[in-house]
Design a protein around this motif. Structure first.
Motif, mmCIF file in Angstrom:
data_model
loop_
_atom_site.group_PDB
_atom_site.id
_atom_site.type_symbol
_atom_site.label_atom_id
_atom_site.label_comp_id
_atom_site.label_asym_id
_atom_site.label_seq_id
_atom_site.Cartn_x
_atom_site.Cartn_y
_atom_site.Cartn_z
ATOM 1 N N MET A 1 0.848 -1.178 0.000
ATOM 2 C CA MET A 1 0.000 0.000 0.000
ATOM 3 C C MET A 1 0.891 1.238 0.000
ATOM 4 O O MET A 1 1.953 1.256 0.594
ATOM 5 C CB MET A 1 -0.885 -0.020 1.231
ATOM 6 N N GLY A 2 0.429 2.324 -0.618
ATOM 7 C CA GLY A 2 1.235 3.516 -0.741
ATOM 8 C C GLY A 2 1.042 4.496 0.402
ATOM 9 O O GLY A 2 0.123 4.378 1.216
ATOM 10 N N LEU A 3 1.921 5.443 0.423
ATOM 11 C CA LEU A 3 1.912 6.497 1.434
ATOM 12 C C LEU A 3 0.571 7.214 1.512
ATOM 13 O O LEU A 3 0.002 7.387 2.593
ATOM 14 C CB LEU A 3 3.029 7.503 1.120
ATOM 15 N N ARG A 4 0.039 7.606 0.393
ATOM 16 C CA ARG A 4 -1.219 8.366 0.396
ATOM 17 C C ARG A 4 -2.393 7.501 0.825
ATOM 18 O O ARG A 4 -3.265 7.961 1.561
ATOM 19 C CB ARG A 4 -1.454 9.013 -0.964
ATOM 20 N N ARG A 5 -2.454 6.261 0.391
ATOM 21 C CA ARG A 5 -3.534 5.373 0.829
ATOM 22 C C ARG A 5 -3.444 5.179 2.345
ATOM 23 O O ARG A 5 -4.440 5.244 3.052
ATOM 24 C CB ARG A 5 -3.448 4.028 0.110
ATOM 25 N N ASP A 6 -2.233 4.926 2.835
ATOM 26 C CA ASP A 6 -2.045 4.773 4.285
ATOM 27 C C ASP A 6 -2.469 6.041 5.018
ATOM 28 O O ASP A 6 -3.118 5.980 6.067
ATOM 29 C CB ASP A 6 -0.586 4.463 4.614
ATOM 30 N N GLY A 7 -2.127 7.190 4.466
ATOM 31 C CA GLY A 7 -2.499 8.463 5.083
ATOM 32 C C GLY A 7 -4.001 8.670 5.093
ATOM 33 O O GLY A 7 -4.573 9.123 6.102
ATOM 34 N N ARG A 8 -4.644 8.338 4.002
ATOM 35 C CA ARG A 8 -6.103 8.470 3.939
ATOM 36 C C ARG A 8 -6.774 7.528 4.942
ATOM 37 O O ARG A 8 -7.734 7.897 5.602
ATOM 38 C CB ARG A 8 -6.605 8.206 2.530
ATOM 39 N N GLN A 9 -6.280 6.308 5.019
ATOM 40 C CA GLN A 9 -6.862 5.358 5.958
ATOM 41 C C GLN A 9 -6.682 5.831 7.401
ATOM 42 O O GLN A 9 -7.608 5.741 8.210
ATOM 43 C CB GLN A 9 -6.256 3.964 5.761
ATOM 44 N N ALA A 10 -5.524 6.365 7.715
ATOM 45 C CA ALA A 10 -5.289 6.899 9.062
ATOM 46 C C ALA A 10 -6.227 8.080 9.324
ATOM 47 O O ALA A 10 -6.818 8.194 10.406
ATOM 48 C CB ALA A 10 -3.833 7.324 9.225
ATOM 49 N N ALA A 11 -6.385 8.943 8.341
ATOM 50 C CA ALA A 11 -7.278 10.098 8.495
ATOM 51 C C ALA A 11 -8.708 9.642 8.757
ATOM 52 O O ALA A 11 -9.387 10.159 9.650
ATOM 53 C CB ALA A 11 -7.215 10.988 7.249
ATOM 54 N N ILE A 12 -9.162 8.664 8.005
ATOM 55 C CA ILE A 12 -10.534 8.163 8.178
ATOM 56 C C ILE A 12 -10.691 7.508 9.546
ATOM 57 O O ILE A 12 -11.718 7.683 10.211
ATOM 58 C CB ILE A 12 -10.914 7.211 7.024
ATOM 59 N N GLN A 13 -9.679 6.800 9.990
ATOM 60 C CA GLN A 13 -9.752 6.189 11.320
ATOM 61 C C GLN A 13 -9.878 7.246 12.408
ATOM 62 O O GLN A 13 -10.674 7.099 13.335
ATOM 63 C CB GLN A 13 -8.531 5.302 11.558
ATOM 64 N N PHE B 1 -11.194 21.191 -1.801
ATOM 65 C CA PHE B 1 -10.198 22.067 -1.189
ATOM 66 C C PHE B 1 -8.745 21.671 -1.433
ATOM 67 O O PHE B 1 -7.848 22.333 -0.924
ATOM 68 C CB PHE B 1 -10.454 22.160 0.324
ATOM 69 N N CYS B 2 -8.505 20.621 -2.177
ATOM 70 C CA CYS B 2 -7.132 20.174 -2.474
ATOM 71 C C CYS B 2 -6.937 20.110 -3.982
ATOM 72 O O CYS B 2 -6.981 19.020 -4.578
ATOM 73 C CB CYS B 2 -6.855 18.813 -1.836
ATOM 74 N N PRO B 3 -6.745 21.240 -4.619
ATOM 75 C CA PRO B 3 -6.664 21.249 -6.084
ATOM 76 C C PRO B 3 -5.478 20.467 -6.641
ATOM 77 O O PRO B 3 -5.470 20.127 -7.828
ATOM 78 C CB PRO B 3 -6.561 22.738 -6.433
ATOM 79 N N GLU B 4 -4.496 20.146 -5.795
ATOM 80 C CA GLU B 4 -3.350 19.366 -6.260
ATOM 81 C C GLU B 4 -3.680 17.876 -6.407
ATOM 82 O O GLU B 4 -2.894 17.120 -6.973
ATOM 83 C CB GLU B 4 -2.152 19.555 -5.313
ATOM 84 N N ILE B 5 -4.845 17.463 -5.902
ATOM 85 C CA ILE B 5 -5.268 16.066 -6.010
ATOM 86 C C ILE B 5 -6.377 15.970 -7.056
ATOM 87 O O ILE B 5 -7.439 16.564 -6.886
ATOM 88 C CB ILE B 5 -5.771 15.525 -4.655
ATOM 89 N N PRO B 6 -6.161 15.240 -8.140
ATOM 90 C CA PRO B 6 -7.229 15.096 -9.136
ATOM 91 C C PRO B 6 -8.468 14.441 -8.516
ATOM 92 O O PRO B 6 -8.340 13.474 -7.752
ATOM 93 C CB PRO B 6 -6.601 14.182 -10.197
ATOM 94 N N PRO B 7 -9.652 14.946 -8.805
ATOM 95 C CA PRO B 7 -10.881 14.385 -8.231
ATOM 96 C C PRO B 7 -11.044 12.883 -8.441
ATOM 97 O O PRO B 7 -11.504 12.188 -7.543
ATOM 98 C CB PRO B 7 -11.988 15.173 -8.927
ATOM 99 N N VAL B 8 -10.650 12.367 -9.602
ATOM 100 C CA VAL B 8 -10.814 10.926 -9.817
ATOM 101 C C VAL B 8 -9.935 10.112 -8.873
ATOM 102 O O VAL B 8 -10.289 8.990 -8.510
ATOM 103 C CB VAL B 8 -10.584 10.497 -11.292
ATOM 104 N N VAL B 9 -8.820 10.665 -8.462
ATOM 105 C CA VAL B 9 -7.967 9.981 -7.494
ATOM 106 C C VAL B 9 -8.697 9.890 -6.153
ATOM 107 O O VAL B 9 -8.743 8.837 -5.521
ATOM 108 C CB VAL B 9 -6.606 10.698 -7.339
ATOM 109 N N SER B 10 -9.288 11.005 -5.734
ATOM 110 C CA SER B 10 -10.044 11.017 -4.474
ATOM 111 C C SER B 10 -11.191 10.018 -4.522
ATOM 112 O O SER B 10 -11.441 9.294 -3.545
ATOM 113 C CB SER B 10 -10.592 12.418 -4.197
ATOM 114 N N ILE B 11 -11.889 9.969 -5.646
ATOM 115 C CA ILE B 11 -13.015 9.046 -5.795
ATOM 116 C C ILE B 11 -12.537 7.592 -5.747
ATOM 117 O O ILE B 11 -13.085 6.770 -5.008
ATOM 118 C CB ILE B 11 -13.791 9.326 -7.098
ATOM 119 N N ASN B 12 -11.515 7.274 -6.516
ATOM 120 C CA ASN B 12 -11.015 5.898 -6.557
ATOM 121 C C ASN B 12 -10.502 5.446 -5.195
ATOM 122 O O ASN B 12 -10.759 4.310 -4.774
ATOM 123 C CB ASN B 12 -9.930 5.747 -7.616
ATOM 124 N N GLU B 13 -9.783 6.318 -4.514
ATOM 125 C CA GLU B 13 -9.282 5.977 -3.184
ATOM 126 C C GLU B 13 -10.448 5.738 -2.225
ATOM 127 O O GLU B 13 -10.431 4.794 -1.436
ATOM 128 C CB GLU B 13 -8.376 7.091 -2.658
#
Length: 145
Positions: free
Chosen positions: A1-13, A94-106
């Motif tokens: 798993m990648g850094l960003r996925r791990d970060g998102r999972q931690a944030a959601i937790q 609020f995070c224009p550096e992240i493409p919306p489809v990335v946020s959706i897929n994650e």
């Protein structure tokens, strides 16, 4: 798993914890969370701004979810789904550096992992409606990022 996925999972937790027990001192709760959940420094560095951003924009994000979740009472959404949606919508708005489809897929993948089999479809449907309202390309970060 990648850094960003791990970060998102931690944030959601963490957001899930906040949603279920409402700490009075957010900074102390966040510090305790990091101590209890040992993660790499760069995972924390990615997750913490997302957590703080979601919490700062929570009323606006929740209003967006309420407006788009047809026939769903906001309070009856599964807590994990609600927080997956909050994080993805925060990124999309609020995070224009992240493409919306990335946020959706994650969000879909995290929903499949932490929620029910149907959650991925529900999350996808609602986030697709948010994507349609955006005034930026869905597959790219915002210009100048």
């Amino acid at each position: 798993m990648g850094l960003r996925r791990d970060g998102r999972q931690a944030a959601i937790q963490f957001l899930y914890q906040v949603d279920t027990y409402c700490p009075s001192e957010m900074d102390a709760a966040l510090e305790t969370f990091w101590k209890q959940n040992e993660v790499e420094k760069n995972v924390r560095q990615f997750a913490e701004p997302l957590i703080r951003g979601v919490l700062a924009k929570k009323p606006e994000i929740d209003a967006k979810i309420t407006g788009l979740a047809d026939n769903w009472d906001f309070a009856r959404l599964a807590t994990v789904d609600r927080n997956i949606l909050r994080l993805a919508i925060y990124e999309m708005l609020f995070c224009p550096e992240i493409p919306p489809v990335v946020s959706i897929n994650e969000a879909i993948e995290i929903a499949k992992k932490f929620s029910t089999a149907e959650s991925g479809k529900f999350v996808n449907g609602l986030l697709d409606r948010v994507k349609q309202e955006l005034l930026r390309p869905a597959r790219h970060s915002a210009p100048g990022r």
